[in-house]
Structures are given as C-alpha cells and as structure tokens.
Write a protein that holds these residues in place. Structure first.
Motif, mmCIF file in Angstrom:
data_model
loop_
_atom_site.group_PDB
_atom_site.id
_atom_site.type_symbol
_atom_site.label_atom_id
_atom_site.label_comp_id
_atom_site.label_asym_id
_atom_site.label_seq_id
_atom_site.Cartn_x
_atom_site.Cartn_y
_atom_site.Cartn_z
ATOM 1 N N TRP A 1 17.185 8.463 -9.455
ATOM 2 C CA TRP A 1 16.700 9.742 -8.931
ATOM 3 C C TRP A 1 17.846 10.503 -8.268
ATOM 4 C CZ3 TRP A 1 12.245 12.530 -9.066
ATOM 5 C CH2 TRP A 1 11.141 11.926 -9.673
ATOM 6 N N LEU B 1 21.655 18.034 -10.957
ATOM 7 C CA LEU B 1 20.982 19.311 -10.788
ATOM 8 C C LEU B 1 21.668 20.156 -9.729
ATOM 9 C CD1 LEU B 1 17.210 18.274 -10.955
ATOM 10 C CD2 LEU B 1 18.466 19.663 -12.620
ATOM 11 N N ASP B 2 22.061 19.518 -8.637
ATOM 12 C CA ASP B 2 22.751 20.247 -7.573
ATOM 13 C C ASP B 2 24.083 20.797 -8.064
ATOM 14 O OD1 ASP B 2 22.865 20.943 -4.643
ATOM 15 O OD2 ASP B 2 24.718 19.770 -4.831
ATOM 16 N N MET C 1 16.735 26.648 -6.280
ATOM 17 C CA MET C 1 16.612 25.264 -6.727
ATOM 18 C C MET C 1 16.975 24.276 -5.631
ATOM 19 S SD MET C 1 18.163 25.388 -10.606
ATOM 20 C CE MET C 1 18.267 23.594 -10.687
ATOM 21 N N ARG C 2 17.795 24.696 -4.682
ATOM 22 C CA ARG C 2 18.287 23.760 -3.675
ATOM 23 C C ARG C 2 17.181 23.281 -2.732
ATOM 24 N NH1 ARG C 2 24.184 26.364 -2.089
ATOM 25 N NH2 ARG C 2 25.271 25.563 -3.941
ATOM 26 N N MET D 1 15.099 20.607 -4.451
ATOM 27 C CA MET D 1 15.937 19.434 -4.679
ATOM 28 C C MET D 1 16.169 18.674 -3.378
ATOM 29 S SD MET D 1 18.764 20.380 -7.591
ATOM 30 C CE MET D 1 19.480 21.722 -6.659
ATOM 31 N N THR D 2 16.257 19.399 -2.266
ATOM 32 C CA THR D 2 16.405 18.725 -0.974
ATOM 33 C C THR D 2 15.160 17.898 -0.661
ATOM 34 O OG1 THR D 2 17.835 20.517 -0.189
ATOM 35 C CG2 THR D 2 16.825 19.085 1.479
ATOM 36 N N LEU E 1 19.462 14.116 -9.288
ATOM 37 C CA LEU E 1 19.470 15.215 -8.316
ATOM 38 C C LEU E 1 20.886 15.722 -8.068
ATOM 39 C CD1 LEU E 1 16.828 13.882 -5.764
ATOM 40 C CD2 LEU E 1 16.617 15.892 -7.228
ATOM 41 N N MET F 1 13.073 16.671 -2.852
ATOM 42 C CA MET F 1 13.052 15.549 -3.783
ATOM 43 C C MET F 1 14.040 14.462 -3.358
ATOM 44 S SD MET F 1 12.832 17.646 -7.398
ATOM 45 C CE MET F 1 12.875 16.166 -8.392
ATOM 46 N N ARG F 2 15.176 14.884 -2.805
ATOM 47 C CA ARG F 2 16.154 13.910 -2.345
ATOM 48 C C ARG F 2 15.592 13.078 -1.194
ATOM 49 N NH1 ARG F 2 21.443 13.848 -3.425
ATOM 50 N NH2 ARG F 2 21.353 16.014 -4.163
#
Length: 419
Positions: A244, A251-252, A221-222, A225-226, A248, A228-229
């Motif tokens: 956002w 989620l992290d 997932m990381r 997510m990175t 995030l 998306m960040r």
C-alpha cells in the motif's frame, strides 16, 4: 528552400518576361526591314512621277532644286541595283529609264532619271534604315526591369498575410502561448491579425484552463492519499502495508511531477547567471550517493542564464533516466559556437527508432512492464524538455551505434561568456 513569397515573385517575373519576349517578337515582325523588291517598287514609282512632273513643267527642276546634269559616268552606276530597279519598273509598266548610283550613305539611295532632252535628273531618296535592334533591346530591358519591380511589389503586398502567419508561428513561445499581434497595416493584414488574435486568445485560454485543471487535480489528490497513508499504517499484514505504501508513494510522485510540469509551463522562474558545470557536478554527486552509477567526463566552464533550480531539475531527470534505464550514465559538458553542449550517454538497450519521437510525451514508457520494476511517473523527460526550451535551448535523444542513448542538450551561453 524558397519561400512562397519568393516563388510567387519569380513566377510573376517569368510571366512578365515571357509576355515581353512575345511582344518583342511581334514588334520585330511589324517594324522589320522591308524587302528590297518593295523598295525598288517605290523607287520606280518615284522615278516615273519625277519624269512626268518634269515633262509637264520643265521649270519644276529649278523650283524644286532638282539637279539636272549629263549622263552619269559608268563607274558611278550600281549595275546590279539598276537591273533590279528597271526590272521592277518594266513589270509595273513604267517607261522611264533610271539608274541607281553608288552612294557613300548606306541609308540613302541616289538615282538618275533620263529626261526627254537626253539630260538626267538626279534624285535622292532615303533608303531602308537598319533594324533598331539595340534601341529596341534597351527599351525592352527597361520595360522588363520596371515590370519585375512591380511584380516584386505586388507579390510582397499579396503575401503579407501569409508572411504574418509565418512570423506568428516563429514567435510562439516554448510554453505554447501565442503573442498578440498589432492590428495595423492594410485591410488584409489587419483582418489576418484580428483572426490570429482571436484564435490565440481561445487557444491560450484553453491551455491555461487545462494546466489549472492538472495542477488542481494533482493538488487535490494529496488529501485522500494522506488519509490512505494513515489507514495503511493500521494494516496488520506487513507485506500488505508495504505494498500500500509503495503504491501511495508512486501516486504521490505522479501528482508532484504533474504539478511541477504545470509550474514550469505557466510560471517560469526569474533568470540569473548559472554555472552549468557546477550544477552538473552537484547533480552527479547527489545521484551517486543514491547508489546509481554516474561517470563524469570532461566539464568545461559554461555560464548560462536561467533558473538554477529549474536547470538542476532538468539535468537531474536526464541523468537519473540514463543511470536507471541505461545501466549507468556518463556526463560531459563543452561550449562551442556560443552555446553550452551537455551530453548524457548510457549503455542500455536504447529505444526503438519508431518510438524516439514519443519519448517526450507525458507518461510515456517504452515498456509498460518496466513500470513495476522502475518507479516513476513518466514525466521526467517532458519536464526536462519544458525547462530547457523555456531557457531557449534544445534537447535531442538518439540511439548510439554501439548501444544505448545519447541525450544532447544545447543552451545559449550568457552574453558575457561569449565575449
């Protein structure tokens, strides 16, 4: 509460004793003392036979050493017994005249029979002996003891597979791993051990597979997510960008908590001596620096064996939970009875009684609406319990009467600390 083995043994012993009592009653009826009338009948028959024998052969008295004397004195005659004997003899049609003599031997009967020449032949017969109650009781007691010992042995043999199951359950490690059992002993025990080992192998493999899947999912997932960040940084609207980034971050946090939970279950850290009071003071200071209310109570010296980082993580989760959801935390530490007792109190709304058993479930929240107000993955208590149980301790959560919760952790002290 009695174990199944004990109850089975008691049932066998009671059954054996019951059968023994019935057998004793039947035996007593079979060997009981015969009625006096029956004995008088036998005496009358013997007396009649003696008269007939001596009448046919007068020299038989000398040959058989039967004393022949004058009529017995009146004071030697047991008149009541004599009347009973003569009454029975006349009922049987015997003509001989007999008297029962008084005797010092209570287990023998002396009688005198009148001969044709007026003299009396003196005969002695063994009387009905006493009922052997003491001997029979001793014999039955020995039988009962022997049968009870056999019953205990039989129940022990028959309960071995069930006892093996009970011992296996007691040996299950906090991480859920079932240890392998030695496949030795009688056939039933070997069969049970093999079955449990096959079951343990499949369960352990399934648990390890699930843990690896959770860890892999959290790790994978990381990467998205990175990305998306990075994309969120280019969002023009500042409010949207913060929303956002906040999602995030949550989620992290969930991914990181899941990975930590798996690590605590499958790879416990090395153990060393840990000053639990120092860990608590450090945790309280760090949480106060974040602006959460934490009050320190009495801290007694308590050294436990374990991983300092894991224990610190477990304690931090509990204190943060109380400070965040319970409107402030009060922490105290004591040691009694060879164990350290950590108590975390709060003054929050508490938890409904029907939900207390679910507080350690992963991702559990009492009120899902509070998820928007208080960040977190809902894994803090699950991780804390996993760490504490891996250290041989226990954790309980109960509602306070005056409101709020009490989180109680018990950990065994180091051997040196107990001396």
């Amino acid at each position: 509460m009695w174990s199944l083995r004990t109850r089975f043994t008691v049932l066998l012993v009671i059954s054996v004793v019951l059968v023994l009592v019935i057998a004793a009653f039947v035996t007593a009826q079979l060997v009981r003392k015969p009625p006096e009338a029956m004995f008088d009948r036998v005496l009358a028959e013997k007396a009649e036979l003696a008269v007939m024998l001596l009448r046919a052969d007068p020299t038989a008295a000398e040959t058989m050493k039967i004393p022949v004397r004058p009529e017995p004195a009146e004071d030697r005659v047991d008149q009541e017994r004599t009347d009973n004997l003569m009454s029975e003899a006349r009922r049987l049609g015997y003509k001989s005249e007999s008297v029962v003599l008084k005797s010092f031997n209570m287990h023998a009967k002396d009688i005198a029979v009148r001969l044709d020449d007026g003299r009396w032949a003196y005969l002695d017969f063994p009387g009905p002996g006493p009922f052997p109650s003491l001997s029979l009781a001793f014999y039955l007691a020995l039988v009962a003891i022997g049968m009870a010992a056999i019953a205990a042995y039989v129940s022990n043999v028959m309960m071995r597979p069930l006892r093996l199951l009970d011992e296996t359950i007691a040996k299950i490690r906090p991480d859920g791993i079932i240890p392998e059992l030695p496949e030795t002993g009688p056939m039933e025990v070997r069969t049970t051990a093999k079955t449990i080992n096959r079951l343990a192998t499949r369960l352990n493999a399934a648990v390890s597979s699930r843990m690896r899947m959770i860890a892999a999912a959290g790790h994978d997932m990381r990467t998205p997510m990175t990305r998306m960040r990075l994309r969120a940084e280019f969002v023009g609207d500042g409010d949207d960008r913060q929303s956002w980034l906040k999602d995030l971050d949550e989620l992290d946090h969930i991914a990181d908590s899941a990975i930590r939970l798996v690590r605590e279950e499958v790879s416990p850290a090395a153990r060393e001596k840990v000053a639990l009071d120092a860990v608590l003071k450090s945790v309280a200071e760090e949480i106060r620096e974040t602006g959460l209310p934490v009050e320190q109570g009495s801290f007694l010296r308590a050294d436990v064996e374990g991983s300092p980082f894991a224990l610190k993580r477990a304690v931090r989760n509990l204190v943060v939970n109380a400070a965040t959801h319970g409107l402030g935390a009060r922490v105290s530490l004591s040691n009694t009875g060879g164990e350290a007792i950590l108590m975390v109190r709060d003054s929050g709304p508490g938890i409904p009684q029907d939900l207390l058993d679910r507080v350690f479930e992963p991702f559990f929240r009492v009120d899902q609406a509070r998820r928007q107000l208080v960040p977190g993955a809902g894994l803090g208590l699950a991780i804390s319990r996993e760490i504490i149980e891996n250290h041989g301790g226990t954790i309980t959560i109960v509602n306070r009467r005056e409101g709020g919760l009490i989180q109680t952790v018990r950990l065994p002290l180091c051997a040196a600390a107990q001396d």
